[in-house]
Design a protein around this motif. Structure first.
Motif, PDB file in Angstrom:
ATOM      1  N   ARG A   1      37.885  24.369  48.598  1.00 30.90           N
ATOM      2  CA  ARG A   1      38.770  23.212  48.476  1.00 30.90           C
ATOM      3  C   ARG A   1      40.213  23.680  48.569  1.00 30.90           C
ATOM      4  O   ARG A   1      40.501  24.874  48.427  1.00 30.90           O
ATOM      5  CB  ARG A   1      38.521  22.483  47.155  1.00 30.90           C
ATOM      6  N   THR A   2      41.114  22.729  48.769  1.00 32.19           N
ATOM      7  CA  THR A   2      42.527  23.103  48.891  1.00 32.19           C
ATOM      8  C   THR A   2      43.039  23.749  47.611  1.00 32.19           C
ATOM      9  O   THR A   2      43.931  24.596  47.656  1.00 32.19           O
ATOM     10  CB  THR A   2      43.384  21.874  49.220  1.00 32.19           C
ATOM     11  N   GLY A   3      42.473  23.361  46.476  1.00 27.19           N
ATOM     12  CA  GLY A   3      42.932  23.917  45.211  1.00 27.19           C
ATOM     13  C   GLY A   3      42.229  25.194  44.799  1.00 27.19           C
ATOM     14  O   GLY A   3      42.563  25.780  43.752  1.00 27.19           O
ATOM     15  N   THR A   4      41.268  25.649  45.599  1.00 23.94           N
ATOM     16  CA  THR A   4      40.534  26.870  45.277  1.00 23.94           C
ATOM     17  C   THR A   4      41.450  28.085  45.390  1.00 23.94           C
ATOM     18  O   THR A   4      42.145  28.258  46.391  1.00 23.94           O
ATOM     19  CB  THR A   4      39.337  27.059  46.226  1.00 23.94           C
ATOM     20  N   ARG A   5      41.441  28.932  44.382  1.00 27.35           N
ATOM     21  CA  ARG A   5      42.270  30.140  44.424  1.00 27.35           C
ATOM     22  C   ARG A   5      41.611  31.193  45.296  1.00 27.35           C
ATOM     23  O   ARG A   5      40.403  31.401  45.251  1.00 27.35           O
ATOM     24  CB  ARG A   5      42.473  30.681  43.013  1.00 27.35           C
ATOM     25  N   VAL A   6      42.428  31.873  46.053  1.00 24.22           N
ATOM     26  CA  VAL A   6      41.922  32.892  46.977  1.00 24.22           C
ATOM     27  C   VAL A   6      41.203  34.007  46.227  1.00 24.22           C
ATOM     28  O   VAL A   6      40.152  34.490  46.660  1.00 24.22           O
ATOM     29  CB  VAL A   6      43.079  33.475  47.815  1.00 24.22           C
TER      30      VAL A   6
ATOM     31  N   THR B   1      46.527  29.540  46.656  1.00 22.58           N
ATOM     32  CA  THR B   1      45.371  28.695  46.950  1.00 22.58           C
ATOM     33  C   THR B   1      45.213  28.528  48.463  1.00 22.58           C
ATOM     34  O   THR B   1      46.144  28.762  49.236  1.00 22.58           O
ATOM     35  CB  THR B   1      45.518  27.302  46.314  1.00 22.58           C
TER      36      THR B   1
ATOM     37  N   ASP C   1      39.511  33.861  43.633  1.00 20.49           N
ATOM     38  CA  ASP C   1      38.220  33.439  43.101  1.00 20.49           C
ATOM     39  C   ASP C   1      37.147  33.392  44.184  1.00 20.49           C
ATOM     40  O   ASP C   1      35.959  33.265  43.872  1.00 20.49           O
ATOM     41  CB  ASP C   1      38.337  32.046  42.463  1.00 20.49           C
TER      42      ASP C   1
END
Length: 220
Positions: free
Chosen positions: A66-71, A162, A73
């Motif tokens: 998702r756009t809010g997913t941290r790289v 993100t 992670d």
């Protein structure tokens, strides 16, 4: 970089070479804003391209991000470095640099401080005349540690933490993602002038369309 962050654009190296005056930069920004008015969700296009690259890196063609997913992670250290190498090619300029892990940055800071303190105390204890030498040795040791730990840089900066933030920077190659309310070159110049003045430490009243960055503002 301040201009890129403020207007949500990415300026390629070949474009930078053509920006000789403030007016050139205004025109470049305006072209990005104008393109954003007619583009059909360019950020989504960039995000889909980014997702495809990430799926290839992870060998998972069904990977969901998702756009809010941290790289950090989603990708391991090696994958992050590979992605950043790809971003350099996509953006046509250097992507925001990866950083060392927080604990390592703290250790390097502590090490540098300790090294200089020891250098100072040693010169006082032995002979103050050797202070320049001990400080030079301390600086050399600190620089060596910085160089040695370059391969350990793998943490994205806050501005690209993100996948959404990366996609917006990718979209900035063709369109602006911020300050889209600005319509005229005069409005853009008014918005740009304080950024240039603050960054280059110059008088904003001297910044006009014909002002040259190198010859008039000393940028080099």
């Amino acid at each position: 970089m301040n201009v890129e962050d403020h207007f949500g654009i990415s300026i390629r190296n070949d474009e930078t070479e053509c920006v000789l005056t403030v007016g050139d930069l205004v025109a470049l920004i305006q072209s990005r804003i104008d393109a954003a008015q007619i583009a059909a969700c360019p950020t989504l296009t960039s995000f889909l391209r980014l997702r495809s690259s990430v799926r290839e890196l992870t060998n998972d063609l069904m990977l969901r991000i998702r756009t809010g997913t941290r790289v950090v992670d989603m990708l391991n250290r090696t994958q992050r470095r590979q992605l950043w190498a790809q971003l350099d090619d996509i953006l046509g300029t250097a992507a925001p640099g990866l950083r060392r892990p927080a604990i390592l940055r703290k250790l390097l800071g502590f090490s540098a401080t300790t090294t200089f303190v020891i250098a100072f105390l040693a010169s006082v204890a032995i002979d103050v005349a050797i202070l320049p030498l001990t400080l030079a040795l301390a600086a050399g040791a600190t620089l060596a540690l910085q160089i040695i730990t370059i391969p350990l840089r793998s943490i994205p900066p806050d501005t690209a933490a993100t996948f959404g933030a990366i996609a917006r920077r990718m979209a900035g190659i063709s369109v602006a993602t911020k300050q889209l309310h600005l319509r005229t070159d005069e409005e853009i110049l008014h918005e740009l002038r304080p950024i240039v003045a603050a960054t280059l430490g110059t008088d904003g009243s001297k910044i006009t369309r014909t002002t040259r960055f190198i010859e008039d503002l000393g940028m080099g």
